[in-house]
Scaffold this motif. Structure first.
Motif, PDB file in Angstrom:
ATOM      1  N   ALA A   1      28.754   9.701   8.642  1.00  0.00           N
ATOM      2  CA  ALA A   1      28.829   8.955   7.454  1.00  0.00           C
ATOM      3  C   ALA A   1      27.598   8.027   7.407  1.00  0.00           C
ATOM      4  O   ALA A   1      27.709   6.887   7.773  1.00  0.00           O
ATOM      5  N   PRO A   2      26.580   8.740   7.070  1.00  0.00           N
ATOM      6  CA  PRO A   2      25.425   7.791   7.255  1.00  0.00           C
ATOM      7  C   PRO A   2      25.525   6.974   5.971  1.00  0.00           C
ATOM      8  O   PRO A   2      26.218   7.167   4.957  1.00  0.00           O
ATOM      9  N   SER A   3      24.845   5.693   6.064  1.00  0.00           N
ATOM     10  CA  SER A   3      24.713   4.882   5.112  1.00  0.00           C
ATOM     11  C   SER A   3      24.034   5.384   3.708  1.00  0.00           C
ATOM     12  O   SER A   3      24.354   4.687   2.988  1.00  0.00           O
ATOM     13  N   SER A   4      23.345   6.184   3.775  1.00  0.00           N
ATOM     14  CA  SER A   4      22.728   6.909   2.838  1.00  0.00           C
ATOM     15  C   SER A   4      22.254   8.351   3.083  1.00  0.00           C
ATOM     16  O   SER A   4      22.049   8.483   4.208  1.00  0.00           O
ATOM     17  N   PRO A   5      22.006   9.349   2.125  1.00  0.00           N
ATOM     18  CA  PRO A   5      21.531  10.698   2.434  1.00  0.00           C
ATOM     19  C   PRO A   5      20.259  10.331   3.246  1.00  0.00           C
ATOM     20  O   PRO A   5      19.912  11.184   4.129  1.00  0.00           O
ATOM     21  N   GLU A   6      19.406   9.497   2.879  1.00  0.00           N
ATOM     22  CA  GLU A   6      18.309   9.420   3.422  1.00  0.00           C
ATOM     23  C   GLU A   6      18.184   8.854   4.771  1.00  0.00           C
ATOM     24  O   GLU A   6      17.226   9.112   5.718  1.00  0.00           O
ATOM     25  N   HIS A   7      19.256   8.163   5.345  1.00  0.00           N
ATOM     26  CA  HIS A   7      19.463   7.648   6.599  1.00  0.00           C
ATOM     27  C   HIS A   7      20.019   8.633   7.513  1.00  0.00           C
ATOM     28  O   HIS A   7      20.182   8.557   8.644  1.00  0.00           O
ATOM     29  N   ALA A   8      20.607   9.780   6.918  1.00  0.00           N
ATOM     30  CA  ALA A   8      21.110  10.776   7.793  1.00  0.00           C
ATOM     31  C   ALA A   8      20.169  11.258   9.014  1.00  0.00           C
ATOM     32  O   ALA A   8      20.597  11.666  10.164  1.00  0.00           O
ATOM     33  N   VAL A   9      18.974  11.267   8.407  1.00  0.00           N
ATOM     34  CA  VAL A   9      18.152  11.654   9.347  1.00  0.00           C
ATOM     35  C   VAL A   9      17.626  11.028  10.827  1.00  0.00           C
ATOM     36  O   VAL A   9      17.189  11.571  11.765  1.00  0.00           O
ATOM     37  N   ASP A  10      18.186  10.013  10.782  1.00  0.00           N
ATOM     38  CA  ASP A  10      18.043   9.304  12.089  1.00  0.00           C
ATOM     39  C   ASP A  10      19.033   9.660  13.019  1.00  0.00           C
ATOM     40  O   ASP A  10      18.842   9.372  14.214  1.00  0.00           O
ATOM     41  N   ASP A  11      20.127   9.876  12.587  1.00  0.00           N
ATOM     42  CA  ASP A  11      21.281  10.242  13.592  1.00  0.00           C
ATOM     43  C   ASP A  11      21.195  11.839  13.810  1.00  0.00           C
ATOM     44  O   ASP A  11      21.827  12.363  14.691  1.00  0.00           O
ATOM     45  N   LEU A  12      20.592  12.662  12.861  1.00  0.00           N
ATOM     46  CA  LEU A  12      20.613  14.127  12.841  1.00  0.00           C
ATOM     47  C   LEU A  12      20.172  14.613  14.395  1.00  0.00           C
ATOM     48  O   LEU A  12      20.806  15.834  14.874  1.00  0.00           O
ATOM     49  N   PRO A  13      19.141  14.342  14.856  1.00  0.00           N
ATOM     50  CA  PRO A  13      18.687  14.787  16.157  1.00  0.00           C
ATOM     51  C   PRO A  13      19.791  14.723  17.420  1.00  0.00           C
ATOM     52  O   PRO A  13      20.092  15.651  17.953  1.00  0.00           O
ATOM     53  N   THR A  14      20.604  13.853  17.297  1.00  0.00           N
ATOM     54  CA  THR A  14      21.705  13.579  18.406  1.00  0.00           C
ATOM     55  C   THR A  14      22.789  14.801  17.955  1.00  0.00           C
ATOM     56  O   THR A  14      23.331  15.534  18.914  1.00  0.00           O
ATOM     57  N   ILE A  15      23.328  14.804  16.781  1.00  0.00           N
ATOM     58  CA  ILE A  15      24.154  15.876  16.387  1.00  0.00           C
ATOM     59  C   ILE A  15      23.575  17.244  16.670  1.00  0.00           C
ATOM     60  O   ILE A  15      24.356  18.054  17.270  1.00  0.00           O
ATOM     61  N   LEU A  16      22.504  17.742  16.545  1.00  0.00           N
ATOM     62  CA  LEU A  16      21.947  19.000  16.788  1.00  0.00           C
ATOM     63  C   LEU A  16      21.949  19.281  18.159  1.00  0.00           C
ATOM     64  O   LEU A  16      22.097  20.341  18.541  1.00  0.00           O
ATOM     65  N   ARG A  17      21.345  18.110  18.864  1.00  0.00           N
ATOM     66  CA  ARG A  17      21.661  18.419  20.564  1.00  0.00           C
ATOM     67  C   ARG A  17      22.962  18.468  21.065  1.00  0.00           C
ATOM     68  O   ARG A  17      23.107  19.398  21.903  1.00  0.00           O
ATOM     69  N   LEU A  18      24.091  18.023  20.258  1.00  0.00           N
ATOM     70  CA  LEU A  18      25.123  18.256  20.716  1.00  0.00           C
ATOM     71  C   LEU A  18      25.682  19.635  20.335  1.00  0.00           C
ATOM     72  O   LEU A  18      26.183  20.323  21.143  1.00  0.00           O
ATOM     73  N   ILE A  19      25.398  20.389  19.271  1.00  0.00           N
ATOM     74  CA  ILE A  19      25.510  21.518  18.710  1.00  0.00           C
ATOM     75  C   ILE A  19      24.892  22.440  19.494  1.00  0.00           C
ATOM     76  O   ILE A  19      25.761  23.457  20.051  1.00  0.00           O
ATOM     77  N   ALA A  20      23.915  22.408  19.977  1.00  0.00           N
ATOM     78  CA  ALA A  20      23.000  23.265  20.906  1.00  0.00           C
ATOM     79  C   ALA A  20      23.747  22.995  22.419  1.00  0.00           C
ATOM     80  O   ALA A  20      23.933  24.301  22.888  1.00  0.00           O
ATOM     81  N   ALA A  21      24.117  21.929  22.903  1.00  0.00           N
ATOM     82  CA  ALA A  21      24.974  22.095  24.070  1.00  0.00           C
ATOM     83  C   ALA A  21      26.068  22.896  23.991  1.00  0.00           C
ATOM     84  O   ALA A  21      26.758  23.436  24.858  1.00  0.00           O
ATOM     85  N   LEU A  22      27.105  22.514  22.797  1.00  0.00           N
ATOM     86  CA  LEU A  22      28.239  23.339  22.728  1.00  0.00           C
ATOM     87  C   LEU A  22      27.836  24.751  22.685  1.00  0.00           C
ATOM     88  O   LEU A  22      28.951  25.695  22.956  1.00  0.00           O
ATOM     89  N   THR A  23      26.835  25.265  22.037  1.00  0.00           N
ATOM     90  CA  THR A  23      26.811  26.759  21.860  1.00  0.00           C
ATOM     91  C   THR A  23      25.725  27.586  22.896  1.00  0.00           C
ATOM     92  O   THR A  23      25.212  28.482  22.413  1.00  0.00           O
ATOM     93  N   ARG A  24      25.445  27.038  23.865  1.00  0.00           N
ATOM     94  CA  ARG A  24      24.334  27.401  24.722  1.00  0.00           C
ATOM     95  C   ARG A  24      24.700  28.813  25.237  1.00  0.00           C
ATOM     96  O   ARG A  24      25.861  29.220  25.363  1.00  0.00           O
TER      97      ARG A  24
END
Length: 272
Positions: free
Chosen positions: A249-272
């Motif tokens: 739940a990012p504080s704004s759509p613009e701030h979503a980019v701050d946390d997306l790298p962590t989420i994408l790394r988690l997805i990559a770890a889950l789907t290796r």
């Protein structure tokens, strides 16, 4: 792993003031997923009615659950569910548990083990795991509940009194955030004895110093780098039969980019 991504931008299960930001969060993650293997579950516009269930927005939660189950019946490979609030795990986990023996690793700042009677908020996000275990509002409890001995809590640190009592009486193992490590979590999962594992990640399990975009942050969480190491170790040791990432739940759509790298790394770890 052949993965399908099921995006469920549900907000109706949340009790947070930032509930509507969950839609923005799900949409931000969806933008970085492969289009050919991603399906979006349609969410009703209306909040929904409780219908005497003790669960806020109960009617909409039922509708989303049914739509999500239909999608899960159709997608190939391993389903990775992208929320939305934690309530999206009701369909994701019950769909899998009805078909095979799975353990569930619940990475979350909150155990989500209330019932409609014990909940002080009426928000389903705080009841979803208890519902999956067979205790909850009629019409939401799955036909094949999870067994208590197949659940591991990791990083939970904000318990209501009723949740604390249930964890003790049900003897559900808990690894606190400060003690969580790859070796400890993997060993605990193997000890559960299931054929495969479903990994639930509520992003508020991460320490707020490393991750900002959640509606209910709790201090003293698992560092992001440690969570990534744990998920990677799980994927290397046991079969991941499904996973969910919720509560972005990012504080704004613009701030979503701050946390997306962590989420994408988690997805990559889950789907290796």
């Amino acid at each position: 792993m052949t993965a399908s991504f099921v995006v469920v931008p549900q907000w109706q299960g949340s009790g947070s003031a930032r509930a509507m930001r969950l839609v923005d969060g799900a949409d931000a993650i969806r933008g970085d997923l492969p289009v050919s293997s991603t399906v979006v579950v349609e969410i009703p516009l209306e909040a929904g009615e409780s219908l005497g269930s003790g669960v806020h927005r109960y009617s909409s939660l039922q509708l989303v659950r049914d739509r999500q189950l239909d999608v899960l019946d159709a997608v190939p490979g391993t389903a990775i569910t992208i929320g939305g609030d934690c309530g999206v795990e009701l369909a994701a986990i019950s769909h899998l548990a009805a078909r095979r023996d799975v353990a569930v690793v619940w990475f979350d700042a909150h155990p989500d083990l209330n019932t409609p009677e014990s909940s002080t908020s009426g928000a389903f996000t705080g009841m979803v795991l208890r519902t999956l275990l067979g205790e909850g509002a009629p019409g939401l409890v799955p036909e094949t509940p999870l067994a208590r001995e197949r659940v591991l809590l990791v990083g939970c640190r904000d318990f209501d009194d009723a949740e604390d009592e249930f964890v003790t009486s049900a003897a559900i193992p808990l690894i606190p955030a400060e003690a969580a490590s790859a070796d400890q979590v993997v060993d605990a999962v193997v000890a559960l004895g299931a054929d495969a594992v479903y990994v639930h990640i509520d992003l508020d399990v991460i320490d707020p110093g490393d991750f900002d975009g959640v509606g209910s942050p709790e201090p003293f969480g698992i560092p992001a780098v440690t969570l990534l190491a744990i998920v990677g170790a799980l994927a290397a040791r046991v079969e991941i039969a499904g996973a969910g990432i919720t509560s972005f739940a990012p504080s704004s759509p613009e701030h979503a980019v701050d946390d997306l790298p962590t989420i994408l790394r988690l997805i990559a770890a889950l789907t290796r």
